[in-house]
Enzyme design. Structure first.
Site, short mmCIF file in Angstrom:
data_model
loop_
_atom_site.label_atom_id
_atom_site.label_comp_id
_atom_site.label_asym_id
_atom_site.label_seq_id
_atom_site.Cartn_x
_atom_site.Cartn_y
_atom_site.Cartn_z
N GLN A 120 0.84 -1.21 0.00
CA GLN A 120 0.00 0.00 0.00
C GLN A 120 0.87 1.27 0.00
O GLN A 120 0.51 2.28 0.59
CB GLN A 120 -0.93 -0.01 1.22
CG GLN A 120 -2.17 -0.86 1.04
CD GLN A 120 -3.08 -0.39 -0.11
OE1 GLN A 120 -3.07 0.76 -0.50
NE2 GLN A 120 -3.85 -1.31 -0.66
N SER A 121 2.00 1.21 -0.68
CA SER A 121 2.93 2.35 -0.69
C SER A 121 2.34 3.57 -1.41
O SER A 121 1.91 3.48 -2.56
CB SER A 121 4.23 1.92 -1.37
OG SER A 121 4.98 3.04 -1.76
N ASN A 122 2.39 4.71 -0.74
CA ASN A 122 1.99 5.98 -1.38
C ASN A 122 3.05 6.41 -2.37
O ASN A 122 2.74 6.96 -3.42
CB ASN A 122 1.84 7.07 -0.31
CG ASN A 122 0.83 6.70 0.74
OD1 ASN A 122 -0.32 6.42 0.42
ND2 ASN A 122 1.25 6.66 1.99
#
Ligand SMILES: Cc1ncc(COP(=O)(O)O)c(C=O)c1O
Length: 320
Positions: free
Chosen positions: A72-74
């Site tokens: 879920q890396s921004n």
């Protein structure tokens, strides 16, 4: 200095007062710097870094961006969006298990056309990133390696110039408080503090690293980034303020503290934080206010570094 830079961020970002939260906490004046509104695929702190990183990639004739992060890396979401925007291919090396139904940032990565490589364990991520990069190079795909979190000396420049932006906005604050992890935002702010003469203090609340690691990492990165501005400044560990007290639960683990912070910002200011970064940084700031760490007549500028898409990730949505 003739630094390669693209201009796609929506700048300057606004600075807003948080009067109701300030009153609720009976605390010093709190303001927020809206870097969640930097304008690339829901915004966030990576936009400022990517203005320099993508410019460097294009300068080097790259045709592809490769980077790595959590599922879920921004950072990966924004890198994939930047690649789409400039007609580059993109490979993301993500640690975690691919869910049957991708949600939030992961869903957006696919929409931006990124190729996704997964690794089961974070420990193997760097190795797989290098292998993926080497394979793409050999295949003639001309990749540019965006380091984890966009935190290279080039990426850090984005936050050095963010301090110049604040100085021009002419608000008097005594503290800048923000979430720090791979160190690029922190290094840029420390460098900008020196170069543009910010007189207050720059305090990073650690998301997942020790204070010891951050002091070494950030001082090194700030020194290397300064060289790109034409004059090397030797930063030391003493130049870096970091607090490791709020990350003990582990990366991305929501405790009552993050939950309370996200809910207080929403309830008192109609402002959405994210569960992993700004939620934790705000939890730290709130705890420090309650402990009397800041003086009553001081003003705190809280950097909203983005990340809200994660609110809709299956992993966090039912815990918030
Ligand atoms: C929303 C958000 N805030 C803060 C950070 C931390 O920034 P840095 O990696 O530059 O320390 C990140 C990193 O990914 C992020 O996504």
């Amino acid at each position: 200095m003739d630094l390669p830079r693209l201009h796609f961020a929506h700048l300057p970002t606004a600075i807003e007062e948080l009067p109701r939260l300030t009153k609720y906490l009976s605390g010093p004046r709190i303001l927020v710097k809206r870097d969640d509104q930097t304008g690339l695929a829901f915004g966030g702190n990576k936009t400022r870094k990517l203005e320099f990183l993508v410019a460097e990639a294009l300068d080097q004739g790259a045709k592809m961006l490769i980077t790595a992060g959590a599922l879920q890396s921004n950072h990966c979401r924004q890198t994939a969006a930047a690649a789409a925007r400039f007609g580059l291919n993109c490979i993301l090396v993500l640690n975690g298990q691919m869910p049957a139904q991708p949600s939030a940032n992961l869903l957006l990565d696919e929409m931006f056309g990124a190729e996704i490589v997964t690794v089961a364990d974070r420990a193997y991520r760097e190795q797989t990133l290098q292998e993926t990069f080497d394979k793409a190079s050999v295949a003639g795909r001309r990749p540019y390696l965006v380091p984890y979190g966009g935190s290279s000396p080039t990426g850090a420049l984005g936050y050095a110039f963010a301090v110049e932006e604040i100085m021009k906005q002419n608000v008097r604050v005594d503290w800048m408080v923000f979430g720090t992890s791979s160190g690029g935002t922190h290094a840029g702010l420390v460098l900008g503090q020196r170069v543009f003469g910010f007189k207050g203090k720059v305090l990073g609340i650690s998301i997942d690293e020790s204070e010891d690691w951050l002091k070494t990492r950030v001082s090194q990165l700030a020194s290397d980034a300064s060289e790109k501005l034409g004059n090397r400044i030797e930063f030391t560990r003493e130049d870096v303020l970091a607090n490791e007290d709020y990350c003990r639960a582990g990366y991305g683990v929501l405790t009552d503290a993050e939950r309370e912070a996200v809910r207080l910002f929403a309830k008192y200011e109609g402002l959405l934080l994210d569960p992993v970064y700004t939620g934790r940084a705000a939890a730290g700031m709130i705890d420090l206010i309650r402990k009397g760490f800041f003086k009553q007549d001081e003003a705190i500028l809280f950097w909203h570094t983005g990340g809200q898409p994660a609110l809709f990730a299956d992993k966090y949505a039912n815990k918030i």
